[in-house]
Write an enzyme that holds these catalytic residues in place. Structure first.
Site, short mmCIF file in Angstrom:
data_model
loop_
_atom_site.label_atom_id
_atom_site.label_comp_id
_atom_site.label_asym_id
_atom_site.label_seq_id
_atom_site.Cartn_x
_atom_site.Cartn_y
_atom_site.Cartn_z
N LYS A 63 -132.21 10.32 -19.86
CA LYS A 63 -131.43 10.02 -18.65
C LYS A 63 -131.54 11.11 -17.58
CE LYS A 63 -129.31 6.23 -20.29
NZ LYS A 63 -129.46 4.88 -19.69
N GLU B 128 -121.66 5.85 -13.82
CA GLU B 128 -121.04 5.16 -14.93
C GLU B 128 -121.68 5.71 -16.19
OE1 GLU B 128 -123.68 4.11 -13.45
OE2 GLU B 128 -125.01 3.62 -15.12
N SER C 196 -135.25 7.79 -27.37
CA SER C 196 -134.66 8.03 -26.05
C SER C 196 -133.65 9.18 -26.05
CB SER C 196 -134.00 6.76 -25.53
OG SER C 196 -133.09 6.25 -26.48
C1 LIG Z 1 -129.98 7.74 -25.89
C2 LIG Z 1 -129.95 6.50 -25.08
N1 LIG Z 1 -130.93 5.61 -25.21
C3 LIG Z 1 -130.94 4.46 -24.52
C4 LIG Z 1 -129.92 4.12 -23.68
C5 LIG Z 1 -129.98 2.79 -22.99
O1 LIG Z 1 -130.33 2.84 -21.65
P1 LIG Z 1 -131.71 2.37 -21.11
O2 LIG Z 1 -132.01 1.02 -21.67
O3 LIG Z 1 -131.53 2.33 -19.64
O4 LIG Z 1 -132.73 3.36 -21.51
C6 LIG Z 1 -128.87 5.01 -23.49
C7 LIG Z 1 -127.77 4.68 -22.57
O5 LIG Z 1 -126.73 5.23 -22.53
C8 LIG Z 1 -128.89 6.23 -24.22
O6 LIG Z 1 -127.89 7.11 -24.08
#
Ligand SMILES: Cc1ncc(COP(=O)(O)O)c(C=O)c1O
Lengths: 401, 255
Positions: free
Chosen positions: A82, A104, A371
């Site tokens: 993020k 948010e 992620s």
């Molecule tokens: C670690 C992590 N992965 C994935 C996501 C999902 O978001 P996005 O689909 O935009 O990557 C979030 C959202 O809070 C997150 O904190």
């Protein structure tokens, strides 16, 4: 993606000028060497890019199929991908003369990233978070506050991510002059979907370069979990033109297929217009936004980024889902095999890796984007594994003078 | 707008300021909605703005958002709202329907406009559906077809170039929010409201309605200098919630 089926800017007229200014700032920044230099410098020397591409050797051997690599976005400062779009948007906010970043957050990762960037760039920060998410991601509330942000609990609706977006949008409309709304995924009114994809696309470019160096070839598949789709679009973008590379988004299968038991647009998404954009949404026949469920707050959202929805409908991107239980198991599997503690969101992608890899050839490569790291989910994991000693620790901690 | 459209007749009547009272279809209940409308009309409302509840109303503050949620929890459907609309129209005042893009889009835009026309509405307000989107264009086309005005919602800060674009398709009146922000009975009006209102009136060449934050006789008096139509909403929803006399409140505001 102009003139596309999804996307657009479905917002009250009072936002028209602000979105126009943001679009112009984004377009000029893209071609401005000074902006690029500052952005790249922050990615490298602040956030810590490039993130590592981990060869999951023991998991590969155990699953007995494709070679598994993990793109370790959890290594970023603040623990998830993020921060990349937050840095990009933070720099744009400064260009626009804004004094405050608002955001948010669901899992709290985007909130922590926004608070981090605000602290670094000397901006005020307010983060909106549903009370249900505050309950399950309390450690991140603490971190945001330590970083100097104000966390505003959102107490109505489903008290999760979508309600936090509503509240942030409303606050924004009341504070357009001073605040930039740092939207946390590839969604919202134009230019946000394209803008956040643009910033996040560094993930896919790094995957390609790192694999080229280590394996001399492209992966057979790239996987990422999908809440709104920012880490997925970031991972996929560079491979969209490579027809041999399967692009697979993994949604939250939750605990079942009924309304309110999952957050999968593949299971039940239909076209709609919500929170400023047109896309696939979980909703009732009458267009009321449906309740969702996921063990991971970051995937617990009814909509999906409009560009990703189009790539899904065109067949370029596949969507699938993992259940709450599969995600927890997958996180445990990769912790034991690779020493990697994954966020519950990312663990959804890992769950699909476990299903897919054994069916693929040993000469094939599969890359899953991790992620975020799992520190924030300590309490959720402890609960999922019924860890009695952790519970005792919490009790002791509570009673400690 | 055709000449025998009820809204057109009222706007041409020269009565100023007109008072548009807002209510939510299905709040406090489907059965009581007609009574609320009757109280508003008895209390002096010239136009009723009937909001068809949406789960996530982005332009509304907590009062209307929570009341919409309550209406939906109690089972209010679009079909119920259309039934309520018919009854409210029966009270003899022009009715403007208000909702958000998604419920209208899911119903089918042309079908929705036809349905509210059949129920007797004369205008529709959809604050998150800009005229230059595909759905906005569909809404405008259906409006023309059915003699339903699609009311633009503008706010202080919207630049003249944009107002000029919107003015091409506007009919009936212009809805001007009293500030940048959301509905709610507590906040203040924008400092540049008067300037903006006169710009908007010049560009649209239509009666100007001002709403958001109208809660007292004093508010009505101050706005009547710049507005042809004054809108109040959250203040009534709060009164209903507290079990207060809605008719009396309307009378206090309009007298
Ligand atoms: C670690 C992590 N992965 C994935 C996501 C999902 O978001 P996005 O689909 O935009 O990557 C979030 C959202 O809070 C997150 O904190």
């Amino acid at each position: 993606m102009k003139n596309s089926k999804y996307g657009g800017a479905y917002v009250p007229e009072m936002l028209w000028e602000t979105l126009k200014e943001l679009t112009a700032a984004f377009e000029s920044a893209k071609n401005d060497p000074a902006f690029q230099k500052e952005f790249q410098d922050l990615l490298k020397n602040y956030s810590g890019r490039p993130t590592t591409l981990i060869f999951a050797e023991r998991a590969t051997a155990d699953l007995g199929g494709a070679k598994i690599y993990l793109k370790n976005e959890g290594a970023n400062l603040s623990g998830a991908h993020k921060i990349t779009h937050c840095l990009g948007q933070g720099l744009l906010a400064k260009r626009l003369g804004k004094k405050m970043l608002i955001a948010e957050t669901g899992a709290g990762q985007h909130g922590v990233a926004t608070a981090t960037v605000a602290a670094r760039l000397g901006l005020e920060c307010i983060v909106f978070m549903g009370t249900e998410d505050i309950r399950r991601q309390r450690p991140n509330v603490f971190l945001m506050e330590r970083l100097g942000a104000k966390v505003v609990p959102v107490e109505y609706g489903s008290k999760t991510l979508k309600d936090a977006v509503n509240e942030a949008l409303k606050f924004w409309m009341e504070h357009l002059a001073e605040a930039h709304y740092c939207i946390g995924s590839v969604l919202g009114p134009s230019p946000y979907p394209e803008m956040n994809r643009y910033f996040q696309s560094v993930i896919g470019r790094e995957i390609r370069a790192q694999l080229q160096e280590r394996e001399g070839k492209l992966p057979s598949a790239v996987l990422a979990c999908v809440g709104g789709g920012s880490n997925a679009m970031g991972s996929f973008d560079d491979f969209i033109g490579e027809k041999s590379v399967r692009l697979i988004g993994v949604e939250a299968g939750g605990i079942g297929k009924n309304v309110g038991e999952h957050a999968s647009r593949k299971i039940a998404g239909v076209p709609g217009i919500f929170q400023g954009y047109k896309s696939l949404f979980l909703q009732t026949d009458e267009g009321q936004i449906a309740p969702t469920h996921s063990i991971s707050a970051g995937l617990d959202y009814p909509g999906i980024g409009p560009e990703l929805a189009e790539l899904y409908e065109s067949g370029r991107v596949e969507l699938t889902y993992a259940t709450d239980a599969e995600a927890v198991d997958a996180a445990d599997f990769f912790a034991k095999h690779e020493g990697v503690i994954s966020a519950l969101e990312s663990a959804h992608a890992l769950a699909e890796v476990r299903k897919m890899a054994p069916k693929m050839g040993r000469d094939e490569i599969i890359v899953a984007t991790l992620s975020g790291r799992g520190d924030k989910d300590l309490f959720n994991f402890a609960r999922a594994f019924k860890d009695e000693s952790f519970k005792q620790f919490l009790k002791d901690e509570y009673e400690r003078k | 707008m055709s000449e025998n459209n009820a809204l057109e007749i009222l706007l041409k009547s020269g009565k100023r300021p007109l008072f548009m009272a807002h209510m939510i279809a299905g709040y406090p209940s489907t059965a009581e909605s007609e009574k609320v409308a009757a109280a508003l009309v008895q209390g002096g409302a010239d136009i009723i703005e009937l909001q068809i509840p949406f789960s996530d109303p982005m332009a509304d503050g907590p009062t209307i958002a929570v009341a919409s949620e309550d209406a939906l929890k109690a089972g209010a459907t679009v079909a119920d709202s259309l039934e309520i609309l018919k009854k409210v129209v029966g009270l003899g005042k022009p009715v403007a329907v208000m909702s958000y893009t998604n419920p209208v889009f899911r119903f089918g835009i042309a079908k929705f406009v036809e349905a509210i026309k059949a129920a007797g509405a004369t205008a529709i307000i959809v604050p998150d559906c800009p005229f230059d989107t595909e759905e906005g264009k569909a809404l405008l086309a259906a409006g023309k077809e059915n003699d339903i005005c699609i009311i633009p919602v503008v706010s202080p800060g919207v630049p003249e170039e944009r107002l000029q674009e919107l003015a091409k398709d506007a009919c009936g009146f212009v809805y001007c929010t009293s500030r940048q922000g959301i509905t709610g009975a507590t906040s203040k009006f924008s400092n540049d409201l008067a300037d903006f209102a006169s710009t908007a009136k010049r560009i649209f060449n239509l009666p100007l309605a001002v709403g958001f934050g109208v809660k007292s006789k004093a508010d009505v008096q101050s706005l009547s200098k710049i507005a042809d139509i004054i809108i109040a909403g959250s203040v009534f929803v709060n009164a209903i919630k507290r079990g207060e006399n809605v008719e009396q409140l309307a009378r206090d505001l309009t007298s």
